[in-house]
Design a protein around this motif. Structure first.
Motif, PDB file in Angstrom:
ATOM      1  N   GLU A  15       0.832  -1.347   0.005  1.00 49.66           N
ATOM      2  CA  GLU A  15      -0.162  -0.039   0.200  1.00 49.66           C
ATOM      3  C   GLU A  15       0.947   1.243   0.174  1.00 49.66           C
ATOM      4  O   GLU A  15       1.666   1.527   0.802  1.00 49.66           O
ATOM      5  CB  GLU A  15      -1.040  -0.075   1.213  1.00 49.66           C
ATOM      6  CG  GLU A  15      -2.022   0.865   1.009  1.00 49.66           C
ATOM      7  CD  GLU A  15      -2.946   1.003   2.564  1.00 49.66           C
ATOM      8  OE1 GLU A  15      -4.031   1.655   2.290  1.00 49.66           O
ATOM      9  OE2 GLU A  15      -2.818  -0.094   3.113  1.00 49.66           O
ATOM     10  N   SER A  16       0.655   1.878  -0.931  1.00 49.84           N
ATOM     11  CA  SER A  16       1.462   3.340  -1.043  1.00 49.84           C
ATOM     12  C   SER A  16       0.865   4.317  -0.314  1.00 49.84           C
ATOM     13  O   SER A  16      -0.251   4.459   0.039  1.00 49.84           O
ATOM     14  CB  SER A  16       1.778   3.698  -2.641  1.00 49.84           C
ATOM     15  OG  SER A  16       0.446   4.109  -3.208  1.00 49.84           O
ATOM     16  N   GLN A  59       4.348  -3.279   7.872  1.00 52.02           N
ATOM     17  CA  GLN A  59       3.331  -2.791   8.346  1.00 52.02           C
ATOM     18  C   GLN A  59       3.274  -2.248   9.465  1.00 52.02           C
ATOM     19  O   GLN A  59       3.690  -2.765  10.567  1.00 52.02           O
ATOM     20  CB  GLN A  59       1.861  -3.268   8.038  1.00 52.02           C
ATOM     21  CG  GLN A  59       1.605  -3.339   6.496  1.00 52.02           C
ATOM     22  CD  GLN A  59       0.306  -3.975   6.185  1.00 52.02           C
ATOM     23  OE1 GLN A  59      -0.211  -5.049   7.097  1.00 52.02           O
ATOM     24  NE2 GLN A  59      -0.429  -3.705   5.242  1.00 52.02           N
TER      25      GLN A  59
END
Length: 100
Positions: A15-16, A59
């Motif tokens: 996820e950017s 994350q």
């Protein structure tokens, strides 16, 4: 425990534009994966500076926050009143107090 994943520069599964922990095995910093302007690729960015040494990323999973008081509290800090409304014991807010 932090779940480190090997960084694959060709992967689009990351996820950017959100903070991640990144490392090269010697240092750990917070960075975001973002599109490189003028190029057809993504790279890691820290404070608007591109970095190219990332080998692994993870994350960031912070503890959940109370939806009423926004404090990072564990589940046992919250209970239900007689009507079934959630109550945050430390701040004594309930769903009815905030109109939810």
């Amino acid at each position: 425990m932090i779940e480190w994943k090997k960084y694959d520069p060709t992967s689009r599964e990351i996820e950017s534009h959100i903070n991640h922990l990144v490392t090269d095995g010697h240092r750990v910093l917070i960075a975001q994966l973002a599109s490189v302007v003028g190029a057809v690729k993504y790279s890691w960015m820290i404070n608007n500076s591109w970095i190219n040494w990332v080998t692994h990323y993870a994350q960031i999973n912070l503890p959940a926050k109370c939806i009423f008081c926004k404090k990072g509290l564990v589940g046992e800090e919250h209970e239900r009143d007689e009507e079934g409304n959630a109550i945050c014991r430390p701040c004594f807010l309930s769903e009815s107090d905030i109109g939810e």
